[in-house]
Write a protein that holds these residues in place. Sequence first.
Motif, PDB file in Angstrom:
ATOM      1  N   HIS A   1      -6.255   0.374   6.635  1.00  0.00           N
ATOM      2  CA  HIS A   1      -6.983   1.245   5.645  1.00  0.00           C
ATOM      3  C   HIS A   1      -5.736   2.172   5.113  1.00  0.00           C
ATOM      4  N   ALA A   2      -4.655   2.165   5.878  1.00  0.00           N
ATOM      5  CA  ALA A   2      -3.748   3.132   5.274  1.00  0.00           C
ATOM      6  C   ALA A   2      -2.968   2.578   4.039  1.00  0.00           C
ATOM      7  N   LEU A   3      -2.448   1.318   4.454  1.00  0.00           N
ATOM      8  CA  LEU A   3      -2.026   0.386   3.199  1.00  0.00           C
ATOM      9  C   LEU A   3      -2.757   0.364   2.084  1.00  0.00           C
ATOM     10  N   ARG A   4      -4.001  -0.046   2.216  1.00  0.00           N
ATOM     11  CA  ARG A   4      -4.962  -0.123   0.879  1.00  0.00           C
ATOM     12  C   ARG A   4      -4.899   1.135   0.124  1.00  0.00           C
ATOM     13  N   ILE A   5      -5.134   2.203   0.906  1.00  0.00           N
ATOM     14  CA  ILE A   5      -5.317   3.561   0.170  1.00  0.00           C
ATOM     15  C   ILE A   5      -3.756   3.896  -0.377  1.00  0.00           C
ATOM     16  N   CYS A   6      -2.737   3.621   0.214  1.00  0.00           N
ATOM     17  CA  CYS A   6      -1.547   4.048  -0.303  1.00  0.00           C
ATOM     18  C   CYS A   6      -1.223   3.193  -1.238  1.00  0.00           C
ATOM     19  N   ASN A   7      -1.593   2.073  -1.432  1.00  0.00           N
ATOM     20  CA  ASN A   7      -1.338   1.210  -2.418  1.00  0.00           C
ATOM     21  C   ASN A   7      -2.182   1.638  -3.937  1.00  0.00           C
ATOM     22  N   ARG A   8      -3.420   2.067  -3.631  1.00  0.00           N
ATOM     23  CA  ARG A   8      -4.485   2.526  -4.562  1.00  0.00           C
ATOM     24  C   ARG A   8      -4.181   3.403  -5.282  1.00  0.00           C
ATOM     25  N   LEU A   9      -3.593   4.568  -4.557  1.00  0.00           N
ATOM     26  CA  LEU A   9      -3.102   5.947  -4.834  1.00  0.00           C
ATOM     27  C   LEU A   9      -1.793   5.879  -5.523  1.00  0.00           C
ATOM     28  N   GLY A  10      -0.974   4.838  -5.463  1.00  0.00           N
ATOM     29  CA  GLY A  10       0.173   4.812  -6.179  1.00  0.00           C
ATOM     30  C   GLY A  10       1.114   5.348  -5.297  1.00  0.00           C
ATOM     31  N   TRP A  11       0.984   5.667  -3.872  1.00  0.00           N
ATOM     32  CA  TRP A  11       2.152   6.278  -3.028  1.00  0.00           C
ATOM     33  C   TRP A  11       3.091   5.567  -2.742  1.00  0.00           C
ATOM     34  N   THR A  12       3.029   4.265  -2.948  1.00  0.00           N
ATOM     35  CA  THR A  12       4.232   3.428  -2.621  1.00  0.00           C
ATOM     36  C   THR A  12       5.254   3.225  -3.507  1.00  0.00           C
ATOM     37  N   GLY A  13       5.223   4.190  -4.597  1.00  0.00           N
ATOM     38  CA  GLY A  13       6.454   4.438  -5.526  1.00  0.00           C
ATOM     39  C   GLY A  13       6.289   3.464  -6.767  1.00  0.00           C
ATOM     40  N   PRO A  14       7.088   3.826  -7.568  1.00  0.00           N
ATOM     41  CA  PRO A  14       7.246   3.245  -8.829  1.00  0.00           C
ATOM     42  C   PRO A  14       7.450   1.840  -9.026  1.00  0.00           C
ATOM     43  N   SER A  15       7.760   1.202  -8.038  1.00  0.00           N
ATOM     44  CA  SER A  15       8.078  -0.257  -7.882  1.00  0.00           C
ATOM     45  C   SER A  15       6.756  -0.840  -7.606  1.00  0.00           C
ATOM     46  N   GLY A  16       5.645  -0.183  -7.386  1.00  0.00           N
ATOM     47  CA  GLY A  16       4.484  -0.713  -7.224  1.00  0.00           C
ATOM     48  C   GLY A  16       3.816  -0.958  -5.816  1.00  0.00           C
ATOM     49  N   PRO A  17       2.641  -1.666  -5.639  1.00  0.00           N
ATOM     50  CA  PRO A  17       1.930  -1.821  -4.410  1.00  0.00           C
ATOM     51  C   PRO A  17       3.064  -2.897  -3.403  1.00  0.00           C
ATOM     52  N   VAL A  18       2.769  -2.751  -2.135  1.00  0.00           N
ATOM     53  CA  VAL A  18       3.561  -3.416  -1.017  1.00  0.00           C
ATOM     54  C   VAL A  18       2.764  -4.207  -0.336  1.00  0.00           C
ATOM     55  N   LYS A  19       3.019  -5.196   0.406  1.00  0.00           N
ATOM     56  CA  LYS A  19       2.388  -5.993   1.253  1.00  0.00           C
ATOM     57  C   LYS A  19       2.190  -5.720   2.623  1.00  0.00           C
ATOM     58  N   SER A  20       3.150  -5.012   3.285  1.00  0.00           N
ATOM     59  CA  SER A  20       2.921  -4.522   4.686  1.00  0.00           C
ATOM     60  C   SER A  20       2.772  -3.145   4.823  1.00  0.00           C
ATOM     61  N   ALA A  21       1.878  -2.795   6.255  1.00  0.00           N
ATOM     62  CA  ALA A  21       1.703  -1.434   6.479  1.00  0.00           C
ATOM     63  C   ALA A  21       3.245  -0.958   6.608  1.00  0.00           C
ATOM     64  N   GLU A  22       4.083  -1.620   7.212  1.00  0.00           N
ATOM     65  CA  GLU A  22       5.429  -0.817   7.733  1.00  0.00           C
ATOM     66  C   GLU A  22       6.318  -0.746   6.343  1.00  0.00           C
ATOM     67  N   ALA A  23       6.181  -1.423   5.179  1.00  0.00           N
ATOM     68  CA  ALA A  23       6.772  -1.136   3.886  1.00  0.00           C
ATOM     69  C   ALA A  23       6.133   0.184   3.274  1.00  0.00           C
ATOM     70  N   ALA A  24       4.713   0.273   3.340  1.00  0.00           N
ATOM     71  CA  ALA A  24       4.209   1.667   2.813  1.00  0.00           C
ATOM     72  C   ALA A  24       4.354   2.847   3.837  1.00  0.00           C
ATOM     73  N   ARG A  25       4.664   2.355   5.010  1.00  0.00           N
ATOM     74  CA  ARG A  25       5.016   3.686   5.837  1.00  0.00           C
ATOM     75  C   ARG A  25       6.230   4.162   5.237  1.00  0.00           C
ATOM     76  N   ARG A  26       7.304   3.174   5.118  1.00  0.00           N
ATOM     77  CA  ARG A  26       8.618   3.771   4.912  1.00  0.00           C
ATOM     78  C   ARG A  26       8.729   4.380   3.536  1.00  0.00           C
ATOM     79  N   ARG A  27       7.826   3.937   2.533  1.00  0.00           N
ATOM     80  CA  ARG A  27       8.024   4.623   1.276  1.00  0.00           C
ATOM     81  C   ARG A  27       7.180   5.991   1.148  1.00  0.00           C
ATOM     82  N   VAL A  28       6.260   5.919   1.997  1.00  0.00           N
ATOM     83  CA  VAL A  28       5.451   7.252   1.860  1.00  0.00           C
ATOM     84  C   VAL A  28       6.253   8.335   2.664  1.00  0.00           C
ATOM     85  N   GLN A  29       6.932   8.040   3.921  1.00  0.00           N
ATOM     86  CA  GLN A  29       7.796   8.906   4.444  1.00  0.00           C
ATOM     87  C   GLN A  29       8.893   9.381   3.846  1.00  0.00           C
ATOM     88  N   ALA A  30       9.333   8.679   2.856  1.00  0.00           N
ATOM     89  CA  ALA A  30      10.420   9.027   2.216  1.00  0.00           C
ATOM     90  C   ALA A  30      10.327  10.089   1.166  1.00  0.00           C
TER      91      ALA A  30
END
Length: 80
Positions: A1-30
């Motif tokens: 759920h977290a990966l999908r929502i972070c991608n949909r909200l654009g929280w993974t940054g200007p480089s766009g959506p990510v494929k893994s939950a770990e990548a999303a976690r790192r980008r959001v925690q930044a």
Amino acid sequence: HALRICNRLGWTGPSGPVKSAEAARRRVQAWLPRQLWAELNPLLVGFGQQRCFVVEPRCGDCPLMLGGLCAGVSRTEGPT
């Protein structure tokens, strides 16, 4: 759920959506303050289970969509 929502909200940054939950976690925690890290995941999981579904998300009455914080599913579905 977290990966999908972070991608949909654009929280993974200007480089766009990510494929893994770990990548999303790192980008959001930044950018998210550390004191909010622990409470974020359960909120995202609940939001994904009750409103932001994989298929047919309830965007029409979503407070994030109505508040201009999400452009909807078509914007950020991310890589498959």
